[in-house]
Design a protein around this motif. Sequence first.
Motif, short mmCIF file in Angstrom:
data_model
loop_
_atom_site.label_atom_id
_atom_site.label_comp_id
_atom_site.label_asym_id
_atom_site.label_seq_id
_atom_site.Cartn_x
_atom_site.Cartn_y
_atom_site.Cartn_z
N GLN A 292 -50.62 2.90 3.50
CA GLN A 292 -49.71 1.98 4.27
C GLN A 292 -49.89 2.25 5.70
OE1 GLN A 292 -46.41 -0.24 2.45
NE2 GLN A 292 -45.31 0.99 3.58
N ILE A 293 -49.41 1.77 7.06
CA ILE A 293 -48.58 1.11 8.08
C ILE A 293 -47.85 1.13 8.35
CG2 ILE A 293 -50.38 1.26 10.23
CD1 ILE A 293 -52.49 0.95 9.73
N GLU A 294 -47.32 2.07 8.87
CA GLU A 294 -45.48 1.52 9.38
C GLU A 294 -45.32 2.17 10.88
OE1 GLU A 294 -43.37 3.43 5.32
OE2 GLU A 294 -43.14 4.53 7.83
N VAL A 295 -45.09 1.03 11.39
CA VAL A 295 -44.85 1.09 13.35
C VAL A 295 -43.02 1.30 13.49
CG1 VAL A 295 -44.85 0.01 15.53
CG2 VAL A 295 -46.17 -0.33 13.71
N LEU A 296 -42.33 2.05 13.76
CA LEU A 296 -41.21 2.67 14.45
C LEU A 296 -40.85 2.29 15.42
CD1 LEU A 296 -41.67 4.22 11.81
CD2 LEU A 296 -39.71 5.46 11.88
N ASN A 297 -39.42 2.45 16.11
CA ASN A 297 -39.35 1.97 16.87
C ASN A 297 -38.58 3.33 17.73
OD1 ASN A 297 -36.72 1.98 15.88
ND2 ASN A 297 -36.47 -0.19 17.21
N SER A 298 -38.22 3.23 19.26
CA SER A 298 -37.16 4.05 19.59
C SER A 298 -36.46 5.28 18.85
CB SER A 298 -37.15 4.16 20.96
OG SER A 298 -36.56 3.70 21.42
N LEU A 299 -35.52 3.98 18.00
CA LEU A 299 -34.83 4.83 17.31
C LEU A 299 -35.18 5.60 15.93
CD1 LEU A 299 -32.18 1.35 17.72
CD2 LEU A 299 -31.73 4.29 19.35
N GLY A 300 -36.48 4.48 15.83
CA GLY A 300 -36.77 5.15 14.56
C GLY A 300 -36.50 3.97 13.49
N GLN A 301 -35.93 3.73 14.02
CA GLN A 301 -36.25 1.25 13.01
C GLN A 301 -37.13 1.44 12.63
OE1 GLN A 301 -33.67 -0.06 15.09
NE2 GLN A 301 -31.82 0.42 14.38
N MET A 302 -37.50 0.84 11.39
CA MET A 302 -38.99 0.31 10.81
C MET A 302 -38.95 -1.15 11.23
SD MET A 302 -41.39 -0.29 7.44
CE MET A 302 -40.99 1.75 7.42
N VAL A 303 -40.11 -1.42 12.52
CA VAL A 303 -40.22 -2.39 12.83
C VAL A 303 -41.17 -3.95 12.04
CG1 VAL A 303 -39.17 -2.18 14.65
CG2 VAL A 303 -41.17 -2.16 14.56
N LYS A 304 -42.54 -2.94 11.95
CA LYS A 304 -43.85 -3.77 10.89
C LYS A 304 -44.34 -2.37 9.72
CE LYS A 304 -48.26 -5.89 12.78
NZ LYS A 304 -47.46 -7.27 12.12
N GLN A 305 -45.01 -3.18 8.93
CA GLN A 305 -45.96 -2.00 8.77
C GLN A 305 -46.99 -3.36 7.37
OE1 GLN A 305 -42.58 -1.05 5.72
NE2 GLN A 305 -43.12 -2.88 3.91
N GLN A 306 -47.69 -2.25 7.20
CA GLN A 306 -49.00 -3.57 6.63
C GLN A 306 -49.55 -2.20 5.74
OE1 GLN A 306 -51.15 -4.58 10.25
NE2 GLN A 306 -52.70 -4.12 9.30
N ALA A 307 -50.34 -3.11 4.61
CA ALA A 307 -51.21 -1.55 4.07
C ALA A 307 -52.26 -1.78 4.73
CB ALA A 307 -51.99 -2.61 2.49
N LEU A 308 -53.00 -0.37 4.25
CA LEU A 308 -54.33 -0.01 4.97
C LEU A 308 -54.71 0.54 3.27
CD1 LEU A 308 -55.90 1.55 7.32
CD2 LEU A 308 -54.94 3.42 6.62
#
Length: 909
Positions: A857-873
């Motif tokens: 799985q891929i996760e994208v975190l913003n500068s506050l550490g909050q997850m803003v996007k995820q998708q399967a790998l």
Amino acid sequence: MVFKLKPEFRPQNVSHVAVPALDALLHRLGATQVQQKFPHTLLPNHEKPGTVDLTLVYQVWFEKDALVEKAQAALLRTGMLEYAEPLYYRAPLYQPNDPLADSTAAAGQYHLKAIRAYQAWDVTQGDTTVLIGVTDTGFRLSHQDLAGQWQRNYQDPPDGIDNDNDGYIDNYRGWDFADNDNNPAANGMVQPLHGVHTSGAAAGRADNGVGIAGVGFKCRFLPLKIYPGTATGRFAGYEAIVYAADHGCKVINMSWGGAGGRSQYEQDAISYAALTRDVVLVAAAGNTNAELDFYPASYDHVLSVGWCGATDIRSTNATYSRRIDLIAPGESVYTTWGDTDSDYVRAGGSSFAAPLVAGAAALVRARFPQFSAEQVIAQLRATTDNVYQLPGNAAYVGKLGTGRLNVFRAVQANNQYAVRLTQRTLSPNKPIYQLGDTIRLTVRMQNLLQPIANLTVTVTSLSPYVTVQQGTFNITAMGTMAQVSNANAPFRLQVAAAAPINTSVTLRYRLTNPASGYQEDQYTTIRINPEYVVLNAGNLALTLTHRGSLGTDGLGSDKGEGIRYQGGTSLIYEGGLMLGTGTTTRVSSRLRNDRNGVDADFFSEAQTTMRRQTLLADQEVTGLLRDSLPTATRNRTVGARVRQRGYSWAQGPHRDYVTLEYDIKNVTADTLKPLYAGIFADWDVSDYNRNAVVWDSVRHLSYVYNVNTPSAGYVGIQWLRGGTPSSYAIDVNAPSTSSVALSNGFSRAEKLRTLSNGTRQRTAGLTSTNGTDVAQVVGANLPYLAPADSVTVTFAVVAAPTLTQLRAAADAAIARYTQAQLLPVRSATIAPTWQLYPNPTSGQVRVEIPTSFGGRQIEVLNSLGQMVKQQALAGATAVLELQGLPAGLYVVRIHGTTGDVSRRVLLTR
């Protein structure tokens, strides 16, 4: 240079600066002589606001190789001085035409007719008691049109004794301030006859049957030479102004000057003459064919004179600006020449418009002896002839003053209106305003001539980048010399959200009185949108420029407000980002070099601006800069694009540092191997020659303090992230044979040495009990940076009153950064080789990871550490779409069967 003591540090013995701490500092700075500059001047009159105390001004001499800028900063840091400044050179303003003019020609002095001098002389021919001080290059006092016009000092005849006890021996014929002698004859090395020409135009003897007539008619002049006739002399225009004011001159002519270089010392000398001694100061506005400020003409309390020809059209080479008060003929002015006792010349330039006005001012002083200097200036401005209806002047409306000099009206009329803006106060008080700022503007107006009632003052912005939200001030009644202020209801201005860099905004104040028909426009300027931002949410105020410099935009620049702790003086002399690569001399910076100049490698691609909405700190700034490709600079530069960010906090324990983050992208086609990034800082804590540098390896902090006065505080640079930390301490006073010797400049090889030497050179200034002048480079060493790839390097600039507090601030910077409060990154348990590109990206990122990692799985975190996007790998590659996210820095994290890995990615727009 000159400096001015604050009144509370006035010495008891005026023969020297009897403040022990300051005396000792001057000695350590290498001062060879210190002397009170104006020991005989009057003390301020507190009933006259604005009067100055020149007895507090001192001149100091240094050896030729002294660093005057460093001495200036060190003196200011004592807190004992109002200012410390270099002494400027101001040039005379013209080259004369062919001297073979026909002295008998009927049109020889056309300007007397143009300014209606003949009719004025029917009203008044002046008086021998009204004295014009002519400050210039030198004089021929035996000329037939000058011999009876210069003022003798009968109180001090030439006998080798200072009979009048004024500090000048035998100043019977005036004085030569440039060479410090009693002979003001035209023996100068620069335009030696210039003073002969100007004195003839102002005060050439009239009614003697020969030659020309000066406008001042019977008024006399005092010859004051200000340009040297020897190699050891020096320009001395402002010393002459003070002398003229103290020796009875009611008018002073200044046909010299220069663009820019405003000086508070020079303004003080002007203010003393104008306010304390009630002198009318007249200055030529320059021959620059440009709109600019020109000094001394643009100083407060000076009558600024532009020039025109016989048709009243602005002359081609005449300076124009809203600081000009009026214009006068300056083309082919027929005046005394000076090669012989009976020769004449047609001369051109503002140098000759000014003495015509000086002569007119002398006539007004004779005609209206009750007028103050301010009223004389107001009278001359109020009685000019309008020249703006002429097609040739249409492009210069408001920039040629009130019109062309009319001497007849000036000496005849006693019913003029003249209300002047004498003071303006901006709140908040800044040298330059940021986008979006709100400004309160308070003005003080003074009525200089006839009483007036029901006057309206309306302020208008002549720029679309500042709007006036409240701009009207109604004045019910003003008597002669009365003053009023709008302090109870200030004007309100709003700076726009967008404007070009370093924009000057002109504010017009229109004064109207319908009953009398009086209308007048006056102007001031403010500057907006500087080439820098100031991070000052906490105790530390740090200037970050568009091109990566700290404090100011390069050595000697006035673009910036330094680095200050709790509102004190700036702690930095020079500072900024450095990048290096390889093992030769590929270095990029905006720092001093070894060629008596500055390397200007970085330029701005996107202005560094303050973010309106912050996520990580109380203040956040961001900007984009880059250097040139090495192929365009013969391999002297690195070839990188840098996104710089700054963060500042208002609350403890984070108020004593500012975090600086640099995202560095390789824009060349080759791998940068290795890559070095660092910050150079030449700190000056209190007395700069008593500093030391220490490396704190636990905190990766290199700090500077004054070894003699630790209470002056501590400041330094801390490595937080990126590569391996490095620190290089520099003794600025080290001999030229040293591995790094800033005494003869800072070469690219030396810059690379400071970046690449790890932490082997950790200290400077500790071997001597008295310290030394120091600088430092704190950096990061990275093994390589591939083409189009990016890396982040982060530092903190830290300052505090004590070492304990400095360490606490450094610990707080580490904690905030590493504990996921600033840019959270989860460390990978396994770090396989994997790719994420392009980086930076405008939206789409390709992820490639070895199959053995077992990514799920891929996760994208913003500068506050909050997850803003995820998708399967699903396999070894994936395309990550980021278009819908705001621009900024994100963390891409991949979960795998053997652990997690993460990497930053910069999303741009």
